[in-house]
Design a protein around this motif. Structure first.
Motif, PDB file in Angstrom:
ATOM      1  N   PRO A   1     -26.625  -0.211  -4.773  1.00 10.09           N
ATOM      2  CA  PRO A   1     -27.025  -0.636  -6.002  1.00 10.09           C
ATOM      3  C   PRO A   1     -26.857   1.207  -7.232  1.00 10.09           C
ATOM      4  CG  PRO A   1     -29.071  -1.242  -5.095  1.00 10.09           C
ATOM      5  CD  PRO A   1     -28.923  -0.790  -3.920  1.00 10.09           C
ATOM      6  N   ALA A   2     -26.960   1.930  -6.227  1.00  6.82           N
ATOM      7  CA  ALA A   2     -27.046   3.311  -7.610  1.00  6.82           C
ATOM      8  C   ALA A   2     -25.081   3.690  -6.814  1.00  6.82           C
ATOM      9  CB  ALA A   2     -27.612   4.336  -6.546  1.00  6.82           C
ATOM     10  N   LEU A   3     -24.880   3.066  -5.640  1.00  2.56           N
ATOM     11  CA  LEU A   3     -22.952   3.553  -5.754  1.00  2.56           C
ATOM     12  C   LEU A   3     -22.594   2.808  -6.460  1.00  2.56           C
ATOM     13  CD1 LEU A   3     -21.756   5.160  -3.667  1.00  2.56           C
ATOM     14  CD2 LEU A   3     -21.742   3.452  -1.904  1.00  2.56           C
ATOM     15  N   LEU A   4     -22.433   1.514  -6.596  1.00  2.00           N
ATOM     16  CA  LEU A   4     -21.536   0.210  -7.281  1.00  2.00           C
ATOM     17  C   LEU A   4     -20.650   0.170  -8.174  1.00  2.00           C
ATOM     18  CD1 LEU A   4     -23.896  -2.799  -5.789  1.00  2.00           C
ATOM     19  CD2 LEU A   4     -21.220  -1.896  -5.138  1.00  2.00           C
ATOM     20  N   PRO A   5     -21.790   1.041  -9.567  1.00  3.68           N
ATOM     21  CA  PRO A   5     -21.291   1.720 -10.592  1.00  3.68           C
ATOM     22  C   PRO A   5     -20.562   2.515 -10.635  1.00  3.68           C
ATOM     23  CG  PRO A   5     -23.303   2.030 -10.725  1.00  3.68           C
ATOM     24  CD  PRO A   5     -22.828   1.360  -9.377  1.00  3.68           C
ATOM     25  N   LEU A   6     -20.517   3.610  -9.427  1.00  2.00           N
ATOM     26  CA  LEU A   6     -19.669   4.946  -9.061  1.00  2.00           C
ATOM     27  C   LEU A   6     -18.225   3.975  -8.873  1.00  2.00           C
ATOM     28  CD1 LEU A   6     -22.341   6.738  -7.917  1.00  2.00           C
ATOM     29  CD2 LEU A   6     -21.853   6.792 -10.299  1.00  2.00           C
ATOM     30  N   LEU A   7     -17.525   3.117  -8.446  1.00  2.00           N
ATOM     31  CA  LEU A   7     -17.088   2.331  -7.185  1.00  2.00           C
ATOM     32  C   LEU A   7     -15.734   2.071  -8.540  1.00  2.00           C
ATOM     33  CD1 LEU A   7     -18.248   0.809  -5.012  1.00  2.00           C
ATOM     34  CD2 LEU A   7     -17.558   3.164  -4.543  1.00  2.00           C
ATOM     35  N   ASP A   8     -14.554   1.823  -8.263  1.00  2.00           N
ATOM     36  CA  ASP A   8     -13.644   1.702  -9.450  1.00  2.00           C
ATOM     37  C   ASP A   8     -13.023   0.287  -8.985  1.00  2.00           C
ATOM     38  OD1 ASP A   8     -12.760   4.205 -10.933  1.00  2.00           O
ATOM     39  OD2 ASP A   8     -12.644   5.071  -8.279  1.00  2.00           O
ATOM     40  N   GLY A   9     -13.288  -0.271  -7.855  1.00  2.00           N
ATOM     41  CA  GLY A   9     -13.751  -1.677  -7.703  1.00  2.00           C
ATOM     42  C   GLY A   9     -13.803  -1.764  -6.844  1.00  2.00           C
ATOM     43  N   LEU A  10     -14.261  -3.558  -6.722  1.00  2.00           N
ATOM     44  CA  LEU A  10     -14.661  -4.022  -5.244  1.00  2.00           C
ATOM     45  C   LEU A  10     -13.595  -5.295  -4.762  1.00  2.00           C
ATOM     46  CD1 LEU A  10     -18.085  -4.898  -4.315  1.00  2.00           C
ATOM     47  CD2 LEU A  10     -17.056  -6.825  -4.490  1.00  2.00           C
ATOM     48  N   ILE A  11     -13.264  -5.123  -3.156  1.00  2.00           N
ATOM     49  CA  ILE A  11     -12.707  -6.800  -2.790  1.00  2.00           C
ATOM     50  C   ILE A  11     -13.631  -7.586  -1.700  1.00  2.00           C
ATOM     51  CG2 ILE A  11     -10.383  -7.831  -1.455  1.00  2.00           C
ATOM     52  CD1 ILE A  11      -8.743  -5.157  -1.853  1.00  2.00           C
ATOM     53  N   ASP A  12     -14.297  -8.308  -2.484  1.00  3.21           N
ATOM     54  CA  ASP A  12     -15.165  -9.574  -1.928  1.00  3.21           C
ATOM     55  C   ASP A  12     -14.306 -10.248  -0.462  1.00  3.21           C
ATOM     56  OD1 ASP A  12     -17.752 -10.762  -1.480  1.00  3.21           O
ATOM     57  OD2 ASP A  12     -17.479 -12.499  -3.280  1.00  3.21           O
ATOM     58  N   GLY A  13     -15.058 -10.313   0.268  1.00  8.37           N
ATOM     59  CA  GLY A  13     -14.794 -10.527   1.161  1.00  8.37           C
ATOM     60  C   GLY A  13     -15.894 -10.951   2.160  1.00  8.37           C
ATOM     61  N   GLU A  14     -15.861 -11.297   4.198  1.00  2.32           N
ATOM     62  CA  GLU A  14     -16.676 -11.264   4.345  1.00  2.32           C
ATOM     63  C   GLU A  14     -16.617  -9.562   5.519  1.00  2.32           C
ATOM     64  OE1 GLU A  14     -19.511 -12.941   4.946  1.00  2.32           O
ATOM     65  OE2 GLU A  14     -19.235 -14.118   2.547  1.00  2.32           O
ATOM     66  N   THR A  15     -17.444  -9.782   6.390  1.00  2.00           N
ATOM     67  CA  THR A  15     -16.875  -8.381   7.554  1.00  2.00           C
ATOM     68  C   THR A  15     -16.287  -9.240   8.917  1.00  2.00           C
ATOM     69  OG1 THR A  15     -19.531  -8.643   8.032  1.00  2.00           O
ATOM     70  CG2 THR A  15     -19.031  -6.802   6.726  1.00  2.00           C
ATOM     71  N   GLY A  16     -16.235  -8.805  10.106  1.00  4.26           N
ATOM     72  CA  GLY A  16     -15.870  -9.180  10.906  1.00  4.26           C
ATOM     73  C   GLY A  16     -16.726  -9.584  11.906  1.00  4.26           C
ATOM     74  N   GLY A  17     -18.113 -10.086  11.668  1.00  3.83           N
ATOM     75  CA  GLY A  17     -18.974 -10.176  12.488  1.00  3.83           C
ATOM     76  C   GLY A  17     -19.677  -9.293  13.410  1.00  3.83           C
ATOM     77  N   LEU A  18     -18.733  -7.995  13.657  1.00  2.07           N
ATOM     78  CA  LEU A  18     -18.957  -7.108  15.172  1.00  2.07           C
ATOM     79  C   LEU A  18     -20.818  -7.046  14.461  1.00  2.07           C
ATOM     80  CD1 LEU A  18     -16.084  -4.757  15.794  1.00  2.07           C
ATOM     81  CD2 LEU A  18     -16.890  -6.753  16.491  1.00  2.07           C
ATOM     82  N   ALA A  19     -21.163  -5.885  15.603  1.00  2.00           N
ATOM     83  CA  ALA A  19     -22.662  -6.283  15.273  1.00  2.00           C
ATOM     84  C   ALA A  19     -22.953  -5.007  15.358  1.00  2.00           C
ATOM     85  CB  ALA A  19     -23.881  -6.415  16.437  1.00  2.00           C
ATOM     86  N   GLN A  20     -22.156  -3.618  15.394  1.00  2.00           N
ATOM     87  CA  GLN A  20     -22.011  -2.333  14.862  1.00  2.00           C
ATOM     88  C   GLN A  20     -20.303  -1.860  14.378  1.00  2.00           C
ATOM     89  OE1 GLN A  20     -25.153   0.048  15.837  1.00  2.00           O
ATOM     90  NE2 GLN A  20     -25.720  -1.848  16.502  1.00  2.00           N
ATOM     91  N   PRO A  21     -20.836  -0.934  14.143  1.00  2.00           N
ATOM     92  CA  PRO A  21     -19.363  -0.077  13.540  1.00  2.00           C
ATOM     93  C   PRO A  21     -18.495  -0.167  14.754  1.00  2.00           C
ATOM     94  CG  PRO A  21     -21.016   0.620  12.094  1.00  2.00           C
ATOM     95  CD  PRO A  21     -21.818  -0.171  13.524  1.00  2.00           C
ATOM     96  N   THR A  22     -17.285   0.075  14.662  1.00  2.00           N
ATOM     97  CA  THR A  22     -16.405   0.644  15.819  1.00  2.00           C
ATOM     98  C   THR A  22     -16.841   1.656  16.318  1.00  2.00           C
ATOM     99  OG1 THR A  22     -14.510   1.278  14.675  1.00  2.00           O
ATOM    100  CG2 THR A  22     -14.355  -1.181  14.624  1.00  2.00           C
ATOM    101  N   PRO A  23     -16.342   2.105  17.921  1.00  2.00           N
ATOM    102  CA  PRO A  23     -16.390   2.130  18.422  1.00  2.00           C
ATOM    103  C   PRO A  23     -15.776   3.920  18.324  1.00  2.00           C
ATOM    104  CG  PRO A  23     -15.893   1.376  20.097  1.00  2.00           C
ATOM    105  CD  PRO A  23     -16.611   0.315  18.605  1.00  2.00           C
ATOM    106  N   ILE A  24     -16.172   5.028  18.280  1.00  2.00           N
ATOM    107  CA  ILE A  24     -14.720   5.944  18.089  1.00  2.00           C
ATOM    108  C   ILE A  24     -14.670   6.667  19.654  1.00  2.00           C
ATOM    109  CG2 ILE A  24     -14.200   7.638  17.284  1.00  2.00           C
ATOM    110  CD1 ILE A  24     -16.637   6.742  14.877  1.00  2.00           C
TER     111      ILE A  24
END
Length: 186
Positions: A152-175
């Protein structure tokens, strides 16, 4: 919060804005990678040092032209990278002539992904190129897996948000490092 669609996000990005959107596993923050002030704003919001470098996401390989030098990889490594895309695989490729230091940080490569996430791919197609993509959290804090988990501290600092669902992966993508094959993040 400025609720955006893919189309209404474009002028926000052109103006140097930072937006939040769902990715393969977590919510991400994005901006125009060519816009130094936008990248610096994102880094300040996230409290992330520029030296770490940024990830770029794209909808297709041609969007990474001159950002990376895929041809600098041995043919077997090129094939391995290309076979994983589009998909949830982030590779560090040798940086191309278009890659500024505010994207590469202290590195000679750039972390890039050709996303199969429908919203990310649609956004990059509409944008006409790659976008910065980093997890939507303060540095060192857990990434948000849902919109409700966005800080909630980050949200007011953003210029916008596109709502939707994540792709459902359990972890961020491997690098992985495309030159060595070394896994840097699992």
């Amino acid at each position: 919060m400025n609720e955006l669609t893919v189309d209404s996000a474009l002028p926000v990005l052109r103006a140097g804005g930072v937006i939040a959107y769902p990715t393969e596993a977590v919510w991400g923050l994005g901006c125009d990678p060519r816009h130094e002030a936008a990248v610096n704003k994102l880094l300040r919001l996230k409290q992330r040092p520029v030296e770490k470098g940024m990830i770029l996401v794209a909808a297709e390989l041609s969007q990474l032209d001159d950002w990376v030098r895929l041809q600098a990889l041995p043919p077997a490594r090129q094939s391995e990278v290309l076979a994983s895309w589009p998909g949830a695989h982030t590779w560090i490729l040798p940086a191309g002539p278009r890659a500024p230091r505010w994207i590469t940080g202290e590195h000679s490569g750039i972390a890039v992904r050709i996303s199969a996430h429908p919203l990310v791919a649609a956004l990059c197609r509409a944008w006409g190129g790659p976008l910065v993509s980093t997890s939507a959290n303060l540095a060192g804090k857990p990434p948000a897996r849902t919109r409700a988990e966005l800080d909630p501290a980050l949200l007011p600092l953003l210029d916008g948000l596109i709502d939707g669902e994540t792709g459902g992966l359990a972890q961020p993508t491997p690098i992985r490092d495309a030159l060595s094959g070394q896994i840097l993040r699992t």
